[in-house]
Design a protein around this motif. Structure first.
Motif, PDB file in Angstrom:
ATOM      1  N   UNK A 310       0.821  -1.204   0.000  1.00 14.55           N
ATOM      2  CA  UNK A 310       0.000   0.000   0.000  1.00 14.55           C
ATOM      3  C   UNK A 310       0.864   1.268   0.000  1.00 14.55           C
ATOM      4  N   UNK A 311       2.015   1.186   0.642  1.00 19.45           N
ATOM      5  CA  UNK A 311       2.900   2.353   0.691  1.00 19.45           C
ATOM      6  C   UNK A 311       3.807   2.436  -0.528  1.00 19.45           C
ATOM      7  N   UNK A 312       3.578   1.550  -1.519  1.00 21.23           N
ATOM      8  CA  UNK A 312       4.340   1.624  -2.766  1.00 21.23           C
ATOM      9  C   UNK A 312       5.760   1.131  -2.644  1.00 21.23           C
ATOM     10  N   UNK A 313       5.984   0.107  -1.812  1.00 21.29           N
ATOM     11  CA  UNK A 313       7.336  -0.408  -1.605  1.00 21.29           C
ATOM     12  C   UNK A 313       7.467  -1.835  -2.118  1.00 21.29           C
ATOM     13  N   UNK A 314       8.600  -2.110  -2.757  1.00 23.40           N
ATOM     14  CA  UNK A 314       8.918  -3.479  -3.140  1.00 23.40           C
ATOM     15  C   UNK A 314       9.083  -4.314  -1.879  1.00 23.40           C
ATOM     16  N   UNK A 315       8.618  -5.558  -1.923  1.00 27.05           N
ATOM     17  CA  UNK A 315       8.715  -6.455  -0.774  1.00 27.05           C
ATOM     18  C   UNK A 315       9.664  -7.596  -1.119  1.00 27.05           C
ATOM     19  N   UNK A 316      10.573  -7.885  -0.215  1.00 24.64           N
ATOM     20  CA  UNK A 316      11.508  -9.002  -0.369  1.00 24.64           C
ATOM     21  C   UNK A 316      11.103 -10.072   0.631  1.00 24.64           C
ATOM     22  N   UNK A 317      10.712 -11.244   0.140  1.00 17.28           N
ATOM     23  CA  UNK A 317      10.300 -12.324   1.025  1.00 17.28           C
ATOM     24  C   UNK A 317      10.940 -13.623   0.569  1.00 17.28           C
ATOM     25  N   UNK A 318      10.554 -14.736   1.212  1.00 15.95           N
ATOM     26  CA  UNK A 318      11.172 -16.021   0.921  1.00 15.95           C
ATOM     27  C   UNK A 318      10.127 -17.037   0.494  1.00 15.95           C
ATOM     28  N   UNK A 319      10.586 -18.082  -0.168  1.00 15.16           N
ATOM     29  CA  UNK A 319       9.677 -19.069  -0.744  1.00 15.16           C
ATOM     30  C   UNK A 319       8.931 -19.870   0.306  1.00 15.16           C
ATOM     31  N   UNK A 320       9.396 -19.868   1.561  1.00 11.79           N
ATOM     32  CA  UNK A 320       8.705 -20.605   2.616  1.00 11.79           C
ATOM     33  C   UNK A 320       8.014 -19.669   3.605  1.00 11.79           C
ATOM     34  N   UNK A 321       7.757 -18.439   3.181  1.00  9.79           N
ATOM     35  CA  UNK A 321       7.164 -17.457   4.092  1.00  9.79           C
ATOM     36  C   UNK A 321       5.665 -17.656   4.278  1.00  9.79           C
ATOM     37  N   UNK A 322       5.032 -18.459   3.447  1.00  8.51           N
ATOM     38  CA  UNK A 322       3.594 -18.679   3.592  1.00  8.51           C
ATOM     39  C   UNK A 322       2.798 -17.581   2.928  1.00  8.51           C
TER      40      UNK A 322
END
Length: 805
Positions: A310-322
């Motif tokens: 919503x704040x217009x930011x790229x998100x970095x997550x992982x394949x097992x984050x659910x």
């Protein structure tokens, strides 16, 4: 309607994500709809098993008949009884489900206790019937009043506690008790034992309670969460140590891991832990961030992800984050990395060095988050079956495939995943696939409106396949299915079960048609290739090949002649099937291979040069990717020849095709990377100077060509490699004979660079207009809908009764 939102009140009371969710939903219902909503709570301590059981009993006796409907979302509140009960599940008691071994047995000294034995026997006999609750709680309370309770009876968590809670939840959440099953994420919807078998589970993503908006600065990485071990803030801290940038990392939140994390981050002045932050402070921190790394383990949902988007930011997550993996589209709204500090660091470095990329991802994330609203939640949760419009009709199709499709890595997987996934919401697709016996069975949602049911092969089938592969000298998993499919009874059970209520079954390749024809449903044939042509070339001259080729031809012929629809990947294939088997034009639907052009970023030549300089690469790079399919193996052998002729060029090869060659077989200037993750593959598409497609065999459109085109990488291909694309001469790529490839490579890397860039731009435009999956499916969906509804113009529909014979 008058709606009761029923929830447990924590003891001691705290405000958590669940409380904010119920406030948000109640406010929306009261302020923006004609409904009236009230939050109804009972104190629900769960510090020990007796307290938890009292809470289950209290909710089971709660009388809410004065309300028209009830919404619950957590244990033990869903124990309440109401004829119009919607369960919008956050999660079950995870300490007795996901994180507790289901194999744990009740110890003999407890199971042998007379009161415990009688209670367990009563539960087994009563089954999942609500009428048994009164006697159950009576027996339980008598057991608690006894002075002769065995040691360990009240272990929490413990095997008896798990058994009791599962039994109660099965009653509360049964299909008879719940009129609408829904979940806050597909991660929750897919969890084992969370929903009753056969229940239709809708997914509606809840929005966060605080509104955030984007800013114009990109000054730091920002993350926020409770500092617990499952949130894995330590992975982000470790990743930050490898990021070569002056950008700070700001971590907001408190929790039991705080001291350890402060110690871990000591010595890196860029890492700042700011503790608890108010809503106003959180808005400011989101507003000016560059990107938000959020890497929890198997999170139910992850509101941090939505706030960041919503704040217009790229998100970095992982394949097992659910949950976050459902929201973050890899390389579009952020990055989905392997769950290692190194992989996270690569993604952080990528956005740290490219603020424009971060901004572009953030903008797309903001567009994605705009659809996450309380209105969508309310419509989903209150969509009771008897209230749905009678005109609503969702068609079900079952696709049978000889290989697993998720995650999609090679071309065949990608085609099945994207083609049938894009048919939603008008179609519900179940893909029944086969995997090696060493892999686990799987049944879960892999995309909206799409499930994969994965069946391990029997040892008998694998042994037969090994014998045939040894005889042929090459893998034969697909063709072996013709004669060996009956050796895996689980495959037939899955097809029979899933075909109930289906409009049609789809043979993806012809090899499972012998199993499908027994189901008595209309068959659609997805002809990814002309199989007899491919396999004849592959097996010709091998011992026993004539008999095997004859079997393939007969199976393909029978499948095509029986099929109501034939989905062909190219006009050439359609003509070949008509010539070989008499497939008439009235049944053929052209469904070419495609790509997701939104996911693959177009990279102009100047940006390629800049990226290579950033990576410290001086050599010109030529690129090829492919699976271990034999036309790709032959293509890589040709690339070895090009490499010897052009020692100044580095050749990069990715995909399982690499495993067909022994170590050391490639020339020194050929880099064989093998199977890689999407991040590495896309980095190759963005950094390499030219893509090669020196294939000499094959049918259908070549998927790698479409990915090359979408990425804007100049392409040199054979005429066979350009099949099915209807290219204008020299407009989108260079089409050359194999002998002319070295000269063409030198031209692209030298004097012809400007012309190559113009062709790459035209190729991207071609993909977007004709070969994007959304565009392809929009063209063929009306024909499939007509066939599913019995209005097709193809073969006569003959629907026989289902039979397991």
């Amino acid at each position: 309607m008058r709606i009761a939102i029923v929830a447990p009140c924590p003891v001691p009371y705290v405000v958590g994500g669940a409380e904010k969710l119920w406030w948000g939903l109640a406010s929306h219902l009261n302020e923006n709809t004609s409904h009236q909503a009230e939050i109804v709570k009972l104190p629900a301590p769960e510090h020990d098993l007796p307290a938890l059981m009292r809470s289950y009993e209290d909710f089971s006796r709660l009388d809410l008949r004065g309300f028209d409907a009830v919404i619950s979302g957590k244990y033990p509140a869903w124990m309440v009884e109401h004829p119009l009960h919607s369960c919008y599940m956050l999660h079950r008691l995870r300490g007795l489900y996901d994180s507790y071994p289901g194999t744990a047995e009740v110890p003999a000294e407890i199971a042998g206790h007379r009161g415990v034995a009688a209670l367990r026997d009563f539960m087994r006999k009563a089954g999942s019937h609500r009428e048994a609750l009164e006697e159950f709680f009576g027996r339980w309370n008598e057991l608690m009043a006894s002075h002769a309770k065995p040691f360990g009876l009240l272990a929490f968590p413990g095997p008896l506690a798990r058994e009791l809670v599962h039994w109660l939840d099965d009653i509360a959440l049964s299909r008879d008790a719940i009129a609408r099953h829904a979940a806050i994420s597909m991660t929750v919807a897919n969890r084992k034992e969370y929903f009753p078998a056969g229940a239709e589970v809708a997914v509606a993503y809840p929005p966060p309670h605080r509104a955030v908006s984007p800013g114009e600065r990109y000054g730091y990485f920002f993350t926020a969460s409770r500092l617990d071990a499952p949130k894995r803030i330590d992975l982000i801290v470790d990743a930050m140590r490898s990021v070569k940038s002056d950008l700070p990392l700001i971590i907001a939140g408190t929790g039991p891991e705080e001291a350890r994390l402060r110690k871990r981050s000591a010595g890196d002045s860029r890492i700042r832990m700011v503790g608890y932050q108010s809503d106003a402070q959180m808005r400011e921190l989101y507003r000016d961030a560059l990107a938000v790394p959020f890497v929890p383990y198997m999170e139910d949902y992850g509101l941090i992800t939505v706030e960041a988007m919503q704040s217009g930011k790229a998100v970095i997550t992982t394949s097992d984050a659910g949950g976050p993996c459902e929201l973050v589209e890899d390389r579009v709204t952020g990055f989905v990395c392997d769950p290692t500090a190194g992989a996270i660091a690569v993604a952080m470095q990528r956005v740290a060095g490219d603020a424009d990329l971060a901004a572009s991802m953030g903008k797309r994330g903001q567009e994605r988050a705009a659809s996450i609203t309380w209105d969508a939640v309310a419509r989903t949760v209150l969509d009771f079956p008897e209230r749905r419009a009678k005109s609503e009709h969702r068609r079900k199709i079952v696709v049978a495939c000889t290989f697993t499709i998720y995650p999609p890595r090679h071309g065949g997987q990608s085609r099945v995943f994207h083609l049938y996934g894009a048919l939603a919401p008008e179609f519900e697709t179940v893909v029944v696939t086969v995997c090696p016996s060493t892999e686990p069975a799987f049944d879960g949602v892999i995309a909206p409106g799409m499930r994969e049911v994965r069946v391990p092969m029997s040892l008998e089938q694998e042994a037969g396949e090994r014998r045939l592969a040894k005889q042929m000298g090459t893998p034969v998993t697909d063709v072996a299915m013709i004669d060996l499919h009956a050796s895996t009874p689980g495959l037939h059970a899955a097809l029979l079960r899933e075909s109930q209520g289906a409009s049609a079954v789809v043979a993806c390749h012809p090899y499972l048609y012998p199993a499908l024809k027994r189901l008595g449903l209309p068959v659609w044939y997805e002809a990814q290739d002309v199989e007899i042509t491919l396999k004849s070339t592959l097996f010709s001259g091998r011992p026993g090949a004539a008999e095997l080729i004859k079997s393939i031809e007969a199976t393909e012929r029978e499948c095509i002649q029986a099929a109501e629809l034939i989905l062909c990947a190219s006009p050439d294939d359609a003509q070949a099937l008509a010539r070989l088997y008499g497939a008439d034009a009235g049944r053929i639907v052209e469904a070419p291979n495609g790509t997701d052009s939104r996911r693959i970023a177009f990279t102009p030549s100047a940006d390629r040069a800049e990226l290579k300089a950033h990576l410290g690469i001086d050599d010109p790079l030529a690129f090829f990717m492919g699976s271990g399919h034999w036309p790709n193996i032959n293509a890589v052998q040709r690339i070895f020849e090009f490499a010897i002729a052009l020692p100044q060029v580095a050749f990069v090869v990715v995909g399982s095709v690499c495993y067909a060659f022994p170590v050391g077989a490639a020339p020194a200037n050929v880099l064989m990377l093998g199977e890689v993750d999407d991040l590495t593959r896309d980095l190759c598409l963005q950094a390499c100077d030219v893509a090669l497609n020196p294939v000499e065999e094959g049918s259908g459109t070549n998927l790698k060509m479409l990915d090359f085109f979408a990425a804007g990488i100049p392409v040199i291909t054979t005429e066979r490699g350009a099949r099915g694309l209807a290219l204008a001469a020299e407009t989108q790529c260079m089409v050359r004979a194999l002998a002319d490839f070295p000269a063409a490579i030198e031209n692209v890397l030298g004097a012809g660079g400007e012309a190559a860039s113009a062709r790459a731009l035209a190729a991207r435009e071609l993909v977007e207009s004709k070969f994007d999956w959304e565009s392809i499916v929009s063209r063929i969906k009306p024909r499939l809908l007509a066939a599913a509804d019995g209005r097709g113009t193809g073969a006569q529909r003959k629907i026989a009764p289902l039979s397991g014979g």
